[in-house]
Design a protein around this motif. Structure first.
Motif, PDB file in Angstrom:
ATOM      1  N   ARG A 362      19.719   8.545  -7.645  1.00  0.00           N
ATOM      2  CA  ARG A 362      18.564   7.811  -8.163  1.00  0.00           C
ATOM      3  C   ARG A 362      18.373   6.489  -7.446  1.00  0.00           C
ATOM      4  NH1 ARG A 362      15.899   7.383 -13.501  1.00  0.00           N
ATOM      5  NH2 ARG A 362      15.248   5.228 -13.815  1.00  0.00           N
ATOM      6  N   SER A 363      19.463   5.763  -7.184  1.00  0.00           N
ATOM      7  CA  SER A 363      19.340   4.445  -6.544  1.00  0.00           C
ATOM      8  C   SER A 363      18.934   4.547  -5.082  1.00  0.00           C
ATOM      9  CB  SER A 363      20.681   3.693  -6.658  1.00  0.00           C
ATOM     10  OG  SER A 363      21.693   4.367  -5.929  1.00  0.00           O
ATOM     11  N   SER A 364      19.264   5.661  -4.429  1.00  0.00           N
ATOM     12  CA  SER A 364      18.927   5.809  -3.006  1.00  0.00           C
ATOM     13  C   SER A 364      17.627   6.546  -2.780  1.00  0.00           C
ATOM     14  CB  SER A 364      20.058   6.542  -2.279  1.00  0.00           C
ATOM     15  OG  SER A 364      20.252   7.834  -2.809  1.00  0.00           O
ATOM     16  N   SER A 365      16.951   6.955  -3.853  1.00  0.00           N
ATOM     17  CA  SER A 365      15.724   7.722  -3.711  1.00  0.00           C
ATOM     18  C   SER A 365      14.549   6.825  -3.376  1.00  0.00           C
ATOM     19  CB  SER A 365      15.434   8.482  -5.006  1.00  0.00           C
ATOM     20  OG  SER A 365      14.193   9.171  -4.911  1.00  0.00           O
ATOM     21  N   PRO A 366      13.860   7.094  -2.260  1.00  0.00           N
ATOM     22  CA  PRO A 366      12.663   6.319  -1.939  1.00  0.00           C
ATOM     23  C   PRO A 366      11.456   6.835  -2.703  1.00  0.00           C
ATOM     24  CG  PRO A 366      13.024   7.951  -0.236  1.00  0.00           C
ATOM     25  CD  PRO A 366      14.163   8.096  -1.221  1.00  0.00           C
ATOM     26  N   GLY A 367      10.451   6.029  -2.847  1.00  0.00           N
ATOM     27  CA  GLY A 367       9.173   6.474  -3.391  1.00  0.00           C
ATOM     28  C   GLY A 367       9.204   6.705  -4.882  1.00  0.00           C
TER      29      GLY A 367
END
Length: 370
Positions: A362-367
């Protein structure tokens, strides 16, 4: 004349109707469908596929990656708003809504499926309605679980939904108490499952049910209408006193940004979603329609040995997975954690690992996160 190429999955349900219909594309355009195995359909990077194909058959959890890589053309840019609205009201359950994200529609639901209960009536005459009834069947050695690939994690999510949770809608993946109960039940069921079933995907499980008859019941397995017969019966997934817990799957047809489709190709896609096509052509070619008109049609249901009427409540209540960029590899890793927990009994540690994987993804998800 333009030659269009689409990608679908290599199963009669995924390819026969599309291949048979491709000849209908007019005005000199051609449409050819290539196929990939089910495992590729579940995990192949969407941006790589969109660079090679004009049309893509995909599952809704790919949308996060598709939006992050700008791989798809929104459906509502290609079709009249009134037609899109008609499709929205015509679709069964959340089969169309699952392809809405960031205020746009990204795929057309050709095929509708969710986890349901499958059983061999000769071994299990009455479908289990509750998870307590499933537990009783398991004590007789009749119950197998769908655990291969992403399905171990999806089974855990569905059971959590049946127990009142809504996984992945905030910073916590699960309500801890609910997840503990769900994982404990899966562990108990897996301990008595017939040998050799844990590595089978849904098709493998249904093949074994039909051909060997040593599996009496799979309480959560993606429904395949092509298996519905007097030998293998489908019914609503079990509940735990409230909502039926089931994770929607199915497939949608998306348009890549590789090429703008011609009016003839767009007309062809609209024809595939037409209620008459969904009720007649799609079932006649091994498909599993998404239109409620087909699910409610008595003739379609009778030809499928009652598959649609027996599972309609489940798909109407089915749960939609998160669709953030990076969800697909998270789902694969999470499923491996669940399988290890069921084999080792490390349930509490597994829930910690699942939360860690989820927080990282979740923390590394862009957009957009949805």
């Amino acid at each position: 004349m333009t030659d269009y190429v689409g990608l679908t999955w290599d199963h009669p349900r995924g390819r026969h109707a599309l291949e048979a219909a491709a000849a209908r594309v007019g005005a000199g355009d051609t449409l050819r469908w290539e196929v990939q195995p089910l495992e590729g359909f579940e995990s192949a990077p969407i941006d790589e596929l969109a660079a090679r194909y004009d049309l893509l058959v995909l599952d809704h959890p790919h949308l996060g990656d598709a939006l992050a890589t700008e791989s798809l053309t929104p459906i509502d840019e290609l079709f009249d708003s009134a037609l899109v609205a008609a499709w929205s009201t015509a679709a069964v359950g959340p089969s169309l809504a699952s392809y809405r994200m960031a205020g746009r529609l990204w795929a057309l639901p050709l095929d509708a499926a969710t986890q349901v209960c499958a059983r061999v009536p000769a071994l299990v005459p009455d479908a289990p309605r509750t998870w307590d009834e499933v537990r009783a069947l398991a004590a007789e050695g009749l119950v197998a679980l769908s655990l291969a690939g992403p399905h171990a994690f999806l089974s855990l999510c569905s059971l959590a939904v049946a127990l009142g949770d809504d996984p992945g809608r905030g910073a916590d993946l699960f309500d801890r108490e609910t997840a503990t109960e769900a994982l404990s039940l899966l562990a108990a069921l897996s301990a008595t499952a017939p040998a050799g079933t844990s590595g089978l995907n849904p098709i493998g499980l249904l093949d074994r049910m039909r051909d060997r008859g040593d599996i009496g019941c799979v309480p959560l397995v993606y429904g395949y209408v092509t298996y519905s017969s007097p030998r293998v019966a489908f019914s609503d997934a079990p509940h735990a006193g409230g909502r039926i817990g089931s994770t929607i799957g199915g497939t949608g047809i998306a348009v890549s940004r590789r090429r703008t489709p011609s009016p003839e190709v767009l007309e062809h896609l609209a024809w595939l979603l037409d209620p008459r096509t969904q009720t007649a052509f799609i079932p006649a070619h091994d498909g599993q329609p998404s239109a409620a008109a087909a699910w409610d049609d008595e003739g379609v249901d009778a030809a499928a040995s009652g598959f649609y009427s027996s599972t309609r409540a489940t798909i109407d209540q089915s749960w939609v997975r998160p669709r953030f960029a990076g969800y697909i590899p998270f789902q694969s890793a999470a499923s491996a954690v669940v399988r290890d927990a069921l084999a080792s009994g490390r349930l509490s540690a597994a829930l910690d690992d699942l939360q860690s994987l989820y927080s990282s993804a979740r923390s590394s998800s862009p957009g957009v996160f949805a």
